[in-house]
Design a protein around this motif. Sequence first.
Motif, short mmCIF file in Angstrom:
data_model
loop_
_atom_site.label_atom_id
_atom_site.label_comp_id
_atom_site.label_asym_id
_atom_site.label_seq_id
_atom_site.Cartn_x
_atom_site.Cartn_y
_atom_site.Cartn_z
N ILE A 148 0.84 -1.20 0.00
CA ILE A 148 0.00 0.00 0.00
C ILE A 148 0.87 1.25 0.00
N PRO B 100 0.72 5.05 -3.14
CA PRO B 100 -0.24 5.90 -2.44
C PRO B 100 -1.14 6.67 -3.40
N GLU B 101 -2.37 6.93 -2.95
CA GLU B 101 -3.33 7.72 -3.71
C GLU B 101 -3.99 8.71 -2.77
N THR C 150 -5.89 1.37 -4.45
CA THR C 150 -6.00 0.99 -3.04
C THR C 150 -7.30 0.24 -2.79
N MET D 104 -7.71 5.47 4.14
CA MET D 104 -6.83 4.86 3.14
C MET D 104 -6.04 5.86 2.31
N ASP D 105 -6.35 7.15 2.39
CA ASP D 105 -5.77 8.12 1.47
C ASP D 105 -4.40 8.63 1.94
N THR E 206 -4.95 1.10 7.40
CA THR E 206 -5.61 0.15 6.50
C THR E 206 -5.10 -1.26 6.75
N LEU F 90 -9.63 6.41 -4.97
CA LEU F 90 -8.42 5.62 -4.68
C LEU F 90 -8.54 4.26 -5.38
N ASP G 173 -1.71 4.13 5.51
CA ASP G 173 -1.38 2.77 5.07
C ASP G 173 -1.26 1.83 6.27
N HIS H 98 2.29 8.31 1.99
CA HIS H 98 1.52 8.00 3.20
C HIS H 98 2.26 8.61 4.40
#
Length: 394
Positions: free
Chosen positions: A22, A26-27, A35, A77-78, A106, A32, A103, A98
């Motif tokens: 993850i 990253p997003e 992810t 998650m972002d 998550t 996302l 990350d 992140h």
Amino acid sequence: MQKIFEDAEELKNELTEIRRTIHQCPEAGPALPHTKEFVMKKLKEFGYEPEEICESGITATIEGDKPGKTILLRADMDALAIKEEAPVPFASTNNFMHACGHDMHTTMLLGAARLLKKYQKDIAGKVKLVFQPDEEGFTGAKTMLKAGVLENPKVDAGMALHVNSGTPSGMVLCGLGTCMAGCTLFRIKVKGKGCHGAMPETGVDPINIAAHIYLSLQEIIAREVTPTKPAVVTIGKFTGGKAPNIIPEEVILEGTIRTLDRDLSAQIYKRIEEISAQTAALFRGSAEVTEISSAPPLHNDEEMTATIAGYLKEAYDPQKVVVFNQGGMGSEDFASYTYEIPCSYLLLGAGTAQENELYGKPMHNDHVVFNEDILPLGSGILVYSALRWLKEHA
């Protein structure tokens, strides 16, 4: 159930691999795609039937043999639009990072999902796993709530963890009551009249107006807010102009309001509107203030948080579980959940420079490194707390 922490530790290698996967991709924001696909794939591998509740928002529910309430466990998650400079072999290379540990969150919740399957017979009710986008933009929680994340099944309580760089690894911080500030992100658009820099009298200088607005806003905290109420107004963006000899048409200021009181935040925002408009008019220009996004102060349910702290003191380590009353000025959009259901939001220490010279950098720093050894602990805390709470509230 204390064996949960031992079982979580057995997942360490798997969780580390998940986290690094993850971390390397990253997003940011509400969308996302990679992810989301990865998390849904893992949940299906673990035996769940995940659902996409809104763009990149995921839920999955597990039910035990015994009837009872439903507790929600949430992870964000972002990532952030930061180019990573951390000296780790799994660093991001796509100009996102992140840098706030989402990350880690998550991964911990995926670890919790794995553990819950093993302890499914001990679930007195249901556990709803929630993976949320765009915490950083303060739109994710509100979007999930609007999409009905607290329904089907109806949720009775919620819990979340956030890693904390600079706090000793494994220390759990449990805040009672309002323990994180609300945040309002705002934009001030200052309009003037462009002209040649050699003839300023033929135009209206928005840079000059914006500079006066910037200085005037500092007086809100200094002279209009009682010193007994924490409050911050920060301008983090000031842009305008394209050439040294041209007075531009427009300048943009962007900033943040942070308080522990929703009414005070509204009062400060109103004063920003008034000061901006009147200052601009004084210098023959105009100014418009708009809210970019916001999150309210985070309010932990005192009874629930004290109860969970008690669970962890019994099962984990009483010396590493700290209960506190005074909140900080950081913000978190999980706050929106706390006004809908009783919630407990805990901070988990992710390392100090004394432990490892790589650890302890500030959150959102391009060199921040989190101690991966706490990943199983985070999963264990989520599962143990959820199972105990459900059992005692069945």
